[in-house]
Structures are given as C-alpha cells and as structure tokens.
Design an enzyme around this catalytic site. Structure first.
Site, mmCIF file in Angstrom:
data_model
loop_
_atom_site.group_PDB
_atom_site.id
_atom_site.type_symbol
_atom_site.label_atom_id
_atom_site.label_comp_id
_atom_site.label_asym_id
_atom_site.label_seq_id
_atom_site.Cartn_x
_atom_site.Cartn_y
_atom_site.Cartn_z
ATOM 1 N N SER A 127 13.670 6.925 1.062
ATOM 2 C CA SER A 127 12.995 6.385 -0.126
ATOM 3 C C SER A 127 13.742 6.772 -1.412
ATOM 4 O O SER A 127 14.887 6.340 -1.580
ATOM 5 C CB SER A 127 11.540 6.848 -0.105
ATOM 6 O OG SER A 127 10.762 6.122 -1.006
ATOM 7 N N ALA A 128 13.188 7.609 -2.287
ATOM 8 C CA ALA A 128 13.907 8.014 -3.509
ATOM 9 C C ALA A 128 15.244 8.679 -3.161
ATOM 10 O O ALA A 128 16.240 8.496 -3.860
ATOM 11 C CB ALA A 128 13.046 8.961 -4.345
ATOM 12 N N GLU A 158 11.070 -1.473 5.454
ATOM 13 C CA GLU A 158 10.639 -0.232 6.112
ATOM 14 C C GLU A 158 10.995 -0.272 7.595
ATOM 15 O O GLU A 158 10.718 -1.263 8.273
ATOM 16 C CB GLU A 158 9.138 -0.031 5.919
ATOM 17 C CG GLU A 158 8.804 0.240 4.453
ATOM 18 C CD GLU A 158 7.338 0.586 4.225
ATOM 19 O OE1 GLU A 158 6.508 0.343 5.126
ATOM 20 O OE2 GLU A 158 7.030 1.099 3.135
#
Lengths: 235, 235
Positions: free
Chosen positions: A122-123, A194
């Site tokens: 993610s980040a 995802e």
C-alpha cells in the site's frame, strides 16, 4: 541488483495480515533471520510498537524476526545494516513526510538499489514509484516533497478500483483522477488491483498475482496488462 | 458581511450543471449582472475558456453573465471589482497551487469577508475551509501551501460518501481518512453529501439541502447534523 515486492495491499478480505504473500516473502527474504519494519505511515489509532508487533506476528510464521525502525536512534545506520526491509501501509503523506524529515528517503533507495530485499504494501508500495502523486490518501500533512524512491521508472496506484458504471456519485473515479495526473505529468501509472504485486528483479519488473493491471500513459488509451508480464517491455 | 454558498457538488446525477442550485444562486447573486468565474481547478480535457462557457450557460438561465478570471491580466484587480465570484470544481491541488502562485488566495479571502457574494462547488468549496487537507483529490501537483481561504472555521469534505459496509475492498473509507486527519490536526471536518451546501451569512453557517451532514471532531464520535442547523452553535 534490485530485489523487491511492491504489493497493492497487505491484506485480502477475510484473510490474516500478509497471509496471501507469505510464500513469496519466504523467497524474497530467504537469507534473513531479521528484517527492519518501517511503521511511519500509520497515523494513529495504533502506535509504532503495536504496528511493528502486527508485522512481527505475520513474519513469525516464516521464522523471521521484525524490528521497528522507530526503535533505532541512528536510523540511517539501521537501514544500512538491515538484511531486509518492509514498509507497511497507512497514509502516504505521513510516510513520505517522515522519510524526508528523517533524511531516510535516499538511504532507503540506495539500500534497495544495492540489493537489500524490500517489501512494500500500500503506502510502502506507493513510495516505490517516482513520486507519491498517484496515492489515494488524504493530504493530512504537508510533506517537504512528493518525490519518492523511484526504484521503478513510473508511478503506482495501489488498491486500484475499476469505475462503478452504475454509480450516481459525481466525485471523480480513480481512472479520472489518474488521467488528471497525466495532464500535467509524464510518467506512466500502473493501477495495481488488490491481490496483485510487482516483483522487481534487477532490471525486470514482473506483474504477479492472478489479476491484470491497468496501465495509463500520456496520449494513449488505458489498457490491461496481463499478469506475469514484464513491464520493462511495455513502458 | 460574508455571503457565500459552499456546495458539495456542482451537479446532481441526471441533471444539468448547477441546475439544483439555481433558485439559491438567484438570491445569492441578486444584485449582479456579471460575475467572475475561477476555472483553475480544471486539469485538462477542457480549456479555461470552455469551462467558463459551461458556467456561463448555467448562469444565463438567471440572466447573469460570466467572465473567466483567466481573461484578466490584473487578476487581483478583477477580483476586487467583481460583483460576485464563483470557483468551480476539478482538482483541489491544482486550484490551490494556482491561487497561491498568482497570489490570489488572500485577495479572494478579503473580497469574500468584505461581502462579495461567493459560490464554491466541490474544489471551490473545499478552499472555503481552513486547509485543503480533507480533499478527495489526487496530489497531481505540489502546491506552495495547503492553506486555503478559511472563511469558515473548520475543514470540508465535499462529495462525502458513507462507508459501504458490504465492501471487500481494503482501501480506506472516507470516514477512516477523515479520522486519520484528526489524529494530527485539530479543526473539525464536515462531510457534505452531494446535494448539500453551506449557506454562510455573516457569522452564521447553515446546512442546506435535504440531507444531514457528517461531523467529525477530535476526541468525539462522528455525528449527523440535521439540515438547516446553524453550525456556529455546534462547533
């Protein structure tokens, strides 16, 4: 010498943290008994200690210890001596702010380019690109720069979502937002759904997981990239 | 002397641009034959001229002419002489970047505080708050500052969307993002649903439209604010 996994998400619906990635992480970190975790994206709710503990519990299943970077006074030295590095998700603005203010962005980049195995989710994946400008996150803090690690020659959009054609909501779709980015920036953007991740092996960048990815470039229609493609051949 | 409408969206599903707001705009701009439109949020696809034309067509229905701020060499003078001002939506980072770089943020604030009628929609509403840090937009450009007009003493989240409890997507909900903002910032945040607007009349700030708004403050549970409430009494 790059050896990295950049994953769209840490967690798939209904599964424990990192569980879908564990077979890959066993290979990525095969020479590691301990790795460094960078918890700085997490904006509260849980502390850096608690977040590191969550990462530790997942890695315990493949017999790897996890130490949080926040535990070290000399964080640059800790990165240089790390056998493996994992940056977890949260808010990308907060993560980038902390990495720049602690002067960690360039040392982290150098370690990854020198071959230290790296996992981002993610980040932590977003910062693998040239800039953080295709994040989905809210600008909760003003970072000194939007520049990130640039270990791949494009930008990423993790948690990529296809437009909902039945929606009556007038806010922009993810696709619209990325196209807006491309009106004033030139680097391609990969929308990583995802369950997808990029496997960076030296100069090769493979799309992994079962899904295709959405590729956005200046002046061309967006297109689907099949899984297991090598992105260096298409960008 | 403030006299402003800050609307969540310019357009409701299936309706023409601004049409649901026209009866309000007739009242807001009742003494105006011409207003200034700020088109700077629009990141491409259409030009400033084309965007101004779209605004012009909506205002023609209530007999008001629209001139784009981009047409003026001396933009500060144009704002000072404007009988009314409208800032349209698009990308908030781009809008804020342009307003700061042209040194227009403070002159615009001064005009609104002095009583020039102001309409904002979407990004143009976001800048009514203290900072742009609760925008939904992608950071496609790095603005000199996140500070905005501050004509209301809190932040706004336009196009507010309730969490989808059936979703299997692991990206953050709007609610989670706003709560992340409140872990490191202190101002309240109003989630304005599409079809809602704030009517700013001197020191009063009324929620208008048929829907309630979602209010987020530090250290308290989020709550619903009924329509027609005066926000000065609750914040």
């Amino acid at each position: 010498m790059k050896n990295a996994i950049l994953a769209s998400t840490s967690t798939l619906h209904g599964q424990p943290y990192l569980s879908y990635l564990l077979p890959e992480l066993q290979k990525l970190f095969k020479n590691c008994t301990e790795i460094i975790f960078i918890p700085f994206a997490r904006p509260g709710g849980i502390s850096h200690e608690e977040y590191t503990k969550i990462a530790g519990e997942a890695f315990k299943k493949i017999n790897i210890k996890v130490k949080g970077l926040h535990e070290f006074d000399d964080k640059i030295k800790a990165l240089k001596e790390a056998k493996g590095i994992f940056t977890g998700g949260g808010n990308t603005f907060l993560l980038v702010d902390k990495l720049h203010r602690f002067n960690l962005m360039m040392p982290l980049r150098e370690q990854i380019i020198a071959g230290t195995p790296y996992l981002g989710t993610s980040a932590g994946t977003n910062i693998g690109g040239l800039t953080m400008q295709t994040t989905n996150d809210m600008p909760i803090i003003y970072p000194p720069s939007f520049k990130t690690l640039g270990i791949i020659p494009f930008n990423l959009n993790p948690h990529y979502l296809d437009p909902d054609i039945d929606s009556t909501h007038k806010g922009e779709t993810r696709e619209t937002r990325i196209k807006e980015f491309l009106t004033i920036n030139t680097q391609p953007v990969i929308g990583l759904r995802e369950g997808s991740w990029l496997e960076v092996k030296n100069e090769d960048i493979f799309l992994r997981g079962t899904l295709s990815a959405r590729v956005f470039t200046v002046g061309k229609d967006a297109f689907e990239l099949p899984t297991n493609s090598n992105l260096v051949h298409i960008l």
